[in-house]
Design a protein around this motif. Structure first.
Motif, PDB file in Angstrom:
ATOM      1  N   ARG A 148       2.405  14.414  73.701  1.00 37.48           N
ATOM      2  CA  ARG A 148       1.188  14.132  72.929  1.00 37.48           C
ATOM      3  C   ARG A 148       0.597  12.755  73.261  1.00 37.48           C
ATOM      4  O   ARG A 148      -0.629  12.584  73.257  1.00 37.48           O
ATOM      5  CB  ARG A 148       1.499  14.210  71.436  1.00 37.48           C
ATOM      6  CG  ARG A 148       0.275  14.015  70.555  1.00 37.48           C
ATOM      7  CD  ARG A 148       0.639  13.958  69.090  1.00 37.48           C
ATOM      8  NE  ARG A 148      -0.501  13.573  68.287  1.00 37.48           N
ATOM      9  CZ  ARG A 148      -0.418  12.955  67.120  1.00 37.48           C
ATOM     10  NH1 ARG A 148       0.780  12.656  66.622  1.00 37.48           N
ATOM     11  NH2 ARG A 148      -1.516  12.634  66.460  1.00 37.48           N
ATOM     12  N   GLU A 202      14.916  21.730  78.577  1.00 38.79           N
ATOM     13  CA  GLU A 202      14.454  20.527  77.880  1.00 38.79           C
ATOM     14  C   GLU A 202      15.467  19.391  78.029  1.00 38.79           C
ATOM     15  O   GLU A 202      16.018  18.897  77.035  1.00 38.79           O
ATOM     16  CB  GLU A 202      14.196  20.827  76.408  1.00 38.79           C
ATOM     17  CG  GLU A 202      13.145  21.897  76.187  1.00 38.79           C
ATOM     18  CD  GLU A 202      12.882  22.163  74.707  1.00 38.79           C
ATOM     19  OE1 GLU A 202      13.237  21.294  73.876  1.00 38.79           O
ATOM     20  OE2 GLU A 202      12.331  23.220  74.386  1.00 38.79           O
ATOM     21  N   ALA A 222      12.162  15.772  73.424  1.00 41.55           N
ATOM     22  CA  ALA A 222      10.937  15.127  72.939  1.00 41.55           C
ATOM     23  C   ALA A 222      10.670  13.787  73.599  1.00 41.55           C
ATOM     24  O   ALA A 222       9.576  13.221  73.434  1.00 41.55           O
ATOM     25  CB  ALA A 222      11.023  14.944  71.424  1.00 41.55           C
ATOM     26  N   TYR A 243       9.921  13.255  76.485  1.00 42.31           N
ATOM     27  CA  TYR A 243       8.752  13.370  77.377  1.00 42.31           C
ATOM     28  C   TYR A 243       7.467  12.945  76.666  1.00 42.31           C
ATOM     29  O   TYR A 243       6.461  12.670  77.317  1.00 42.31           O
ATOM     30  CB  TYR A 243       8.602  14.801  77.891  1.00 42.31           C
ATOM     31  CG  TYR A 243       9.374  15.088  79.152  1.00 42.31           C
ATOM     32  CD1 TYR A 243       9.110  14.398  80.332  1.00 42.31           C
ATOM     33  CD2 TYR A 243      10.359  16.066  79.181  1.00 42.31           C
ATOM     34  CE1 TYR A 243       9.807  14.667  81.500  1.00 42.31           C
ATOM     35  CE2 TYR A 243      11.066  16.349  80.346  1.00 42.31           C
ATOM     36  CZ  TYR A 243      10.786  15.634  81.501  1.00 42.31           C
ATOM     37  OH  TYR A 243      11.477  15.893  82.660  1.00 42.31           O
ATOM     38  N   ARG A 244       7.465  12.974  75.335  1.00 40.04           N
ATOM     39  CA  ARG A 244       6.337  12.520  74.513  1.00 40.04           C
ATOM     40  C   ARG A 244       4.984  13.021  75.022  1.00 40.04           C
ATOM     41  O   ARG A 244       4.074  12.240  75.303  1.00 40.04           O
ATOM     42  CB  ARG A 244       6.326  10.987  74.452  1.00 40.04           C
ATOM     43  CG  ARG A 244       7.460  10.408  73.622  1.00 40.04           C
ATOM     44  CD  ARG A 244       7.476   8.885  73.720  1.00 40.04           C
ATOM     45  NE  ARG A 244       8.256   8.289  72.676  1.00 40.04           N
ATOM     46  CZ  ARG A 244       9.581   8.194  72.657  1.00 40.04           C
ATOM     47  NH1 ARG A 244      10.273   8.703  73.674  1.00 40.04           N
ATOM     48  NH2 ARG A 244      10.206   7.629  71.657  1.00 40.04           N
ATOM     49  N   PRO A 266       8.151  20.578  76.800  1.00 43.68           N
ATOM     50  CA  PRO A 266       7.480  19.290  76.597  1.00 43.68           C
ATOM     51  C   PRO A 266       6.914  18.651  77.854  1.00 43.68           C
ATOM     52  O   PRO A 266       6.370  17.548  77.786  1.00 43.68           O
ATOM     53  CB  PRO A 266       8.593  18.412  75.981  1.00 43.68           C
ATOM     54  CG  PRO A 266       9.591  19.359  75.424  1.00 43.68           C
ATOM     55  CD  PRO A 266       9.569  20.512  76.367  1.00 43.68           C
ATOM     56  N   ARG A 275       9.959  14.970  67.549  1.00 45.02           N
ATOM     57  CA  ARG A 275       9.382  16.135  68.216  1.00 45.02           C
ATOM     58  C   ARG A 275       8.043  16.509  67.593  1.00 45.02           C
ATOM     59  O   ARG A 275       7.067  16.756  68.306  1.00 45.02           O
ATOM     60  CB  ARG A 275      10.350  17.316  68.150  1.00 45.02           C
ATOM     61  CG  ARG A 275       9.841  18.592  68.817  1.00 45.02           C
ATOM     62  CD  ARG A 275      10.908  19.663  68.788  1.00 45.02           C
ATOM     63  NE  ARG A 275      12.026  19.294  69.632  1.00 45.02           N
ATOM     64  CZ  ARG A 275      12.213  19.751  70.875  1.00 45.02           C
ATOM     65  NH1 ARG A 275      11.357  20.603  71.399  1.00 45.02           N
ATOM     66  NH2 ARG A 275      13.254  19.378  71.586  1.00 45.02           N
ATOM     67  N   THR A 329       5.416  13.634  68.437  1.00 45.91           N
ATOM     68  CA  THR A 329       5.055  13.284  69.813  1.00 45.91           C
ATOM     69  C   THR A 329       4.889  14.462  70.764  1.00 45.91           C
ATOM     70  O   THR A 329       4.526  14.257  71.923  1.00 45.91           O
ATOM     71  CB  THR A 329       6.116  12.337  70.420  1.00 45.91           C
ATOM     72  OG1 THR A 329       7.364  13.042  70.529  1.00 45.91           O
ATOM     73  CG2 THR A 329       6.299  11.103  69.554  1.00 45.91           C
ATOM     74  N   CYS A 330       5.141  15.693  70.290  1.00 49.64           N
ATOM     75  CA  CYS A 330       5.050  16.846  71.200  1.00 49.64           C
ATOM     76  C   CYS A 330       3.887  17.779  70.873  1.00 49.64           C
ATOM     77  O   CYS A 330       3.191  18.241  71.787  1.00 49.64           O
ATOM     78  CB  CYS A 330       6.355  17.627  71.188  1.00 49.64           C
ATOM     79  SG  CYS A 330       7.750  16.742  71.924  1.00 49.64           S
TER      80      CYS A 330
END
Length: 338
Positions: free
Chosen positions: A105, A96, A100, A102-103, A147, A192, A195-196
């Motif tokens: 969601r 990772e 988070a 990477y967002r 993610p 996290r 957005t994940c």
């Protein structure tokens, strides 16, 4: 008289030139032939070297892949990254790396939003450029995280035949319980969580049938829904050329060292033997709230997906032992893979 002498001189000069031309034409062309042979030899040598270089480049392309472990999290990715770094040598292994950021969601199953996220997020842009630099330098790149699942299609389009991925899964009831120990859906609204994890009210989800009921889900049910959605999405991609296999958490820690060696070899792109199943988790926490699973439709759909991923239906149903799960995840777990 002078004019006659001049004409005779010209005629003599022409005759001599003609004799020279004939002599030149009749002279052996050894020099020209040798030059031709040398040119041919140089051409063959260039083509031979070019073919050797092409073979070498093809072999290097086979080794210099970008490998991503697609999962829901809470699947021992920390352990894998920690163990594989000890065997890395010329392989770049990360867990990772931008987390988070990477967002997933925001762009999950929404290509336009995904590209918008990429355009606005320097962390993602730099990471992808960095991966390209590793590949160009002949280094294999491995991201052992979770993610990146929403970026699966984009990664394939960006890295082409250098993109590889495996699908790592774990019993959903354990994943959901372990997720709650980190506060997700249970009062912790950090980046996290926001957005994940995928929610049933998000647009374009695979299981939109739960949209109306989602707001009434318990925290445990919301964690189960995210497990369901992410695994359905990744399983849909199993027919992609870069797919390298489905692996189960339970097989890795069953005491069968062969399963660990197999996944390690696949991830690293070369034989890796002798990994031990010593647990490792830097962020082990206790479950602070009870486990509630009330929605029967969600329960059934989750079990169906688990069976599609290779789990036994009977074992899956029996693994939902709420008192046992609560006792396990409310206990202090130090350096565990859960």
């Amino acid at each position: 008289m002078a004019r006659v002498l001049a004409v005779s001189a010209q005629a003599g000069t022409g005759a001599r030139q003609g004799q020279c031309d004939v002599a030149a034409r009749s002279r052996p062309r050894t020099g020209r032939m040798e030059r031709g042979r040398a040119a041919l030899a140089r051409g063959f040598e260039r083509r031979y070297k070019g073919s050797k270089r092409a073979v070498r480049n093809r072999q290097e392309r086979q080794m210099t892949k970008a490998m991503f472990v697609m999962s829901t999290g809470r699947c021992a990715t920390q352990y894998l990254a920690h163990s594989l770094r000890d065997r890395a040598e010329d392989v770049v292994v990360e867990h990772e790396p931008i987390g988070a950021r990477y967002r997933p969601r925001l762009g999950y199953r929404k290509p336009n939003k995904l590209h918008e996220t990429l355009g606005r997020n320097l962390h993602i842009q730099r990471k992808f450029f960095e991966i390209e630099d590793h590949l160009a330098a002949g280094r294999r790149y491995v991201d052992v995280g979770w993610p990146t699942f929403a970026w699966l299609d984009y990664l394939e389009s960006r890295f082409g035949d250098r993109f590889e991925f495996i699908h790592l899964v774990r019993n959903p009831f354990h994943v959901a319980a372990s997720t709650l120990t980190h506060g997700a859906f249970a009062g912790r609204e950090d980046m996290r969580t926001r957005t994940c994890f995928i929610r049933g009210t998000d647009r374009n989800v695979r299981h939109a049938e739960f949209a109306q009921a989602y707001d009434g889900f318990t925290p445990y049910e919301k964690a189960l829904y995210s497990w369901l959605e992410i695994n359905a999405h990744v399983q849909d991609a199993h027919d992609k050329p870069g797919f390298r296999g489905l692996y189960r958490f339970e097989d890795l820690f069953s005491g069968n060292g062969g399963a660990l060696d197999t996944i390690a070899t696949t991830i690293m792109g070369r034989p890796v033997m002798g990994l031990t199943s010593e647990p490792y988790d830097k962020y082990s926490r206790r479950l602070k709230a009870g486990i509630e699973l009330k929605n029967e439709d969600l329960h059934r759909t989750v079990v169906d997906r688990a069976v599609a991923l290779g789990y036994d239906r009977g074992e899956m149903e029996s693994s939902l032992d709420v008192p046992e799960l609560e006792a396990l995840y409310m206990a202090q777990r130090v350096a565990k893979t859960t």
